[in-house]
Design a protein around this motif. Structure first.
Motif, PDB file in Angstrom:
ATOM      1  N   LYS A 124       0.713  -1.175   0.064  1.00 54.67           N
ATOM      2  CA  LYS A 124      -0.035   0.032   0.088  1.00 54.67           C
ATOM      3  C   LYS A 124       0.781   1.312   0.104  1.00 54.67           C
ATOM      4  CE  LYS A 124      -1.509  -1.986   3.488  1.00 54.67           C
ATOM      5  NZ  LYS A 124      -2.371  -2.463   4.794  1.00 54.67           N
ATOM      6  N   LEU A 125       0.939   1.984  -1.127  1.00 52.54           N
ATOM      7  CA  LEU A 125       1.850   3.144  -1.382  1.00 52.54           C
ATOM      8  C   LEU A 125       1.007   4.457  -1.378  1.00 52.54           C
ATOM      9  CD1 LEU A 125       4.529   4.018  -2.002  1.00 52.54           C
ATOM     10  CD2 LEU A 125       4.051   3.802  -4.455  1.00 52.54           C
ATOM     11  N   GLY A 126       1.407   5.551  -0.606  1.00 54.00           N
ATOM     12  CA  GLY A 126       0.710   6.649  -0.718  1.00 54.00           C
ATOM     13  C   GLY A 126       1.547   7.645  -1.406  1.00 54.00           C
ATOM     14  N   VAL A 127       0.860   8.585  -2.052  1.00 53.90           N
ATOM     15  CA  VAL A 127       1.716   9.652  -2.960  1.00 53.90           C
ATOM     16  C   VAL A 127       0.875  10.932  -2.778  1.00 53.90           C
ATOM     17  CG1 VAL A 127       2.484   9.915  -5.407  1.00 53.90           C
ATOM     18  CG2 VAL A 127       1.933   7.796  -4.643  1.00 53.90           C
ATOM     19  N   ILE A 128       1.669  11.970  -2.903  1.00 53.02           N
ATOM     20  CA  ILE A 128       1.022  13.304  -2.860  1.00 53.02           C
ATOM     21  C   ILE A 128       0.630  13.750  -4.263  1.00 53.02           C
ATOM     22  CG2 ILE A 128       2.333  14.003  -0.768  1.00 53.02           C
ATOM     23  CD1 ILE A 128       4.187  15.547  -2.370  1.00 53.02           C
ATOM     24  N   PRO A 129      -0.301  14.567  -4.339  1.00 54.21           N
ATOM     25  CA  PRO A 129      -0.826  15.160  -5.596  1.00 54.21           C
ATOM     26  C   PRO A 129       0.133  15.724  -6.616  1.00 54.21           C
ATOM     27  CG  PRO A 129      -2.547  15.542  -3.789  1.00 54.21           C
ATOM     28  CD  PRO A 129      -1.115  15.212  -3.304  1.00 54.21           C
ATOM     29  N   ASP A 159       0.161  15.220   5.337  1.00 51.33           N
ATOM     30  CA  ASP A 159      -0.225  15.057   6.635  1.00 51.33           C
ATOM     31  C   ASP A 159      -1.015  13.910   6.862  1.00 51.33           C
ATOM     32  OD1 ASP A 159       1.327  16.952   8.125  1.00 51.33           O
ATOM     33  OD2 ASP A 159      -0.590  18.394   7.721  1.00 51.33           O
ATOM     34  N   ARG A 160      -1.845  13.629   6.027  1.00 52.07           N
ATOM     35  CA  ARG A 160      -2.852  12.477   6.160  1.00 52.07           C
ATOM     36  C   ARG A 160      -2.032  11.147   5.563  1.00 52.07           C
ATOM     37  NH1 ARG A 160      -6.847  16.547   4.325  1.00 52.07           N
ATOM     38  NH2 ARG A 160      -6.758  15.961   2.005  1.00 52.07           N
ATOM     39  N   ASP A 170      -3.217  26.262   1.206  1.00 50.76           N
ATOM     40  CA  ASP A 170      -2.401  25.639   2.399  1.00 50.76           C
ATOM     41  C   ASP A 170      -2.743  24.239   2.715  1.00 50.76           C
ATOM     42  OD1 ASP A 170      -1.477  28.185   3.331  1.00 50.76           O
ATOM     43  OD2 ASP A 170      -3.156  28.622   4.519  1.00 50.76           O
ATOM     44  N   GLY A 171      -1.864  23.525   3.171  1.00 49.56           N
ATOM     45  CA  GLY A 171      -2.007  21.998   3.454  1.00 49.56           C
ATOM     46  C   GLY A 171      -1.137  21.245   2.363  1.00 49.56           C
ATOM     47  N   HIS A 172      -0.829  21.829   1.217  1.00 52.54           N
ATOM     48  CA  HIS A 172       0.234  21.344   0.277  1.00 52.54           C
ATOM     49  C   HIS A 172       1.590  21.696   0.532  1.00 52.54           C
ATOM     50  CE1 HIS A 172      -2.660  19.898  -2.948  1.00 52.54           C
ATOM     51  NE2 HIS A 172      -3.562  21.158  -2.385  1.00 52.54           N
ATOM     52  N   CYS A 173       2.406  20.707   0.513  1.00 53.23           N
ATOM     53  CA  CYS A 173       3.807  20.936   1.126  1.00 53.23           C
ATOM     54  C   CYS A 173       4.660  21.932   0.025  1.00 53.23           C
ATOM     55  CB  CYS A 173       4.531  19.590   1.388  1.00 53.23           C
ATOM     56  SG  CYS A 173       4.588  18.485  -0.080  1.00 53.23           S
ATOM     57  N   LEU A 174       3.831  21.659  -1.151  1.00 50.22           N
ATOM     58  CA  LEU A 174       4.752  22.464  -2.347  1.00 50.22           C
ATOM     59  C   LEU A 174       4.588  23.766  -2.226  1.00 50.22           C
ATOM     60  CD1 LEU A 174       6.218  22.086  -5.153  1.00 50.22           C
ATOM     61  CD2 LEU A 174       3.844  22.386  -6.252  1.00 50.22           C
ATOM     62  N   TYR A 223      10.334  17.515   5.279  1.00 47.97           N
ATOM     63  CA  TYR A 223       8.869  17.513   5.873  1.00 47.97           C
ATOM     64  C   TYR A 223       9.154  16.913   7.351  1.00 47.97           C
ATOM     65  CZ  TYR A 223       3.944  18.020   6.006  1.00 47.97           C
ATOM     66  OH  TYR A 223       2.503  18.464   6.334  1.00 47.97           O
ATOM     67  N   GLU A 224       8.972  17.518   8.261  1.00 42.54           N
ATOM     68  CA  GLU A 224       9.058  16.994   9.636  1.00 42.54           C
ATOM     69  C   GLU A 224       7.888  16.208  10.100  1.00 42.54           C
ATOM     70  OE1 GLU A 224      10.798  19.872  12.035  1.00 42.54           O
ATOM     71  OE2 GLU A 224      12.793  19.890  11.296  1.00 42.54           O
TER      72      GLU A 224
END
Length: 314
Positions: free
Chosen positions: A98-103, A134-135, A200-204, A154-155
């Protein structure tokens, strides 16, 4: 030695807590309702306390049941880790992963690397989830994901990461923008530039702001995706910073925008793989990152480095 609960009994309690009724919980774990009810009663006898309040409208856990539920989830998770670790020792990167990926990575990187990954590890079944960092990290900590592809730095607590690739930022603007003919830029050129950024919420967004050291991003035009962002730039609403990964994937093709690089050292972000600290699949996560890195086109900028734990603030 006192009698101990079985994993099956703990699984039934977890299902009951999640579904709120004996009938739905029994259906979820593929047993009859009397079987599940008898197992819960036996668990209560073993522990010497009432775990479930039974009523006409369903079932609810008692305070003691809530305490047991939390520990039951940990026990089940550790049991699952035991199985995963044993399987990985025999043949890593096989079976479900199960792999997560940011948009801001998923649509640009995955089409390039998944075919090569399947060819390299044909027995690996990758299940993807796209979400904000975060999620994704919450899902890693809760064992709902095995690893995630994110942008660094990203801490986050209890998360370890390894950088696998360096992704530079490019400046994108309309052709009549004051910087459109500048050739190469310095971050200082953007000191007073009102940039269009993701919401806000996007690390980019944070990475882009750190590049130009400005807080002048126009929050009234915050976008929800990179595709929306470039449409706003095309409409003449301002300029932005885009990851080269997205530009190379064709994000601005046929848009008529000016896209400019920065002078070295190139400002940007690191693409990395993340996993839960202590995960039984940590080594597989690292191997997955290496496989993704190896599948990238020759000539791309790579980043070597040891696996490291991030800081303790989220």
């Amino acid at each position: 030695m006192s009698q101990l609960p079985t994993l099956r009994q703990l699984q039934f309690l977890i299902a009951l807590a999640e579904h709120g009724s004996f009938s739905r919980a029994a259906e979820a774990v593929f047993v009859t309702q009397p079987t599940l009810s008898a197992a819960i009663k036996e668990l209560e006898m073993i522990l010497g306390t009432v775990l479930v309040e039974r009523g006409a409208r369903g079932a609810a856990l008692t305070p003691a049941g809530e305490v047991v539920l939390e520990r039951a989830r940990r026990v089940m998770a550790e049991a699952e880790d035991l199985v995963i670790a044993a399987q990985a020792a025999g043949e890593p990167l096989t079976g479900p992963f199960k792999l997560g990926v940011i948009p801001t990575i998923a649509p640009f990187l995955l089409p390039r690397v998944l075919p090569a990954l399947r060819a390299l590890h044909p027995k690996l079944e990758v299940f993807l989830r796209e979400d904000l960092t975060d999620r994704l990290f919450d899902a890693l900590r809760d064992r709902r994901l095995d690893a995630a592809l994110v942008a660094l730095p990203y801490e986050a607590p209890m998360i370890e990461t390894k950088a696998i690739w360096s992704d530079e930022f490019l400046f994108a603007c309309p052709p009549d923008h004051r910087l459109a003919g500048a050739g190469k830029l310095s971050p200082s050129d953007l000191a007073d530039e009102p940039l269009l950024l993701l919401e806000d919420g996007h690390c980019l967004r944070d990475h882009a702001l750190s590049v130009c050291s400005t807080g002048s991003a126009r929050s009234d035009f915050a976008a929800t995706s990179l595709h929306t962002l470039v449409q706003m730039v095309k409409s003449g609403l301002g300029a932005t910073l885009l990851p080269r990964m997205a530009v190379d994937a064709g994000l601005v093709d046929q848009m008529g925008l000016a896209v400019l690089p920065f002078d070295p050292p190139v400002a940007g972000r690191e693409i990395g793989v993340a996993w839960r600290k202590g995960s039984a699949r940590a080594e597989e996560a690292i191997q997955l990152g290496e496989a993704i890195r190896a599948s990238l086109a020759p000539g791309e900028k790579m980043q070597d480095g040891p696996a490291t734990a991030t800081g303790t603030s989220g």
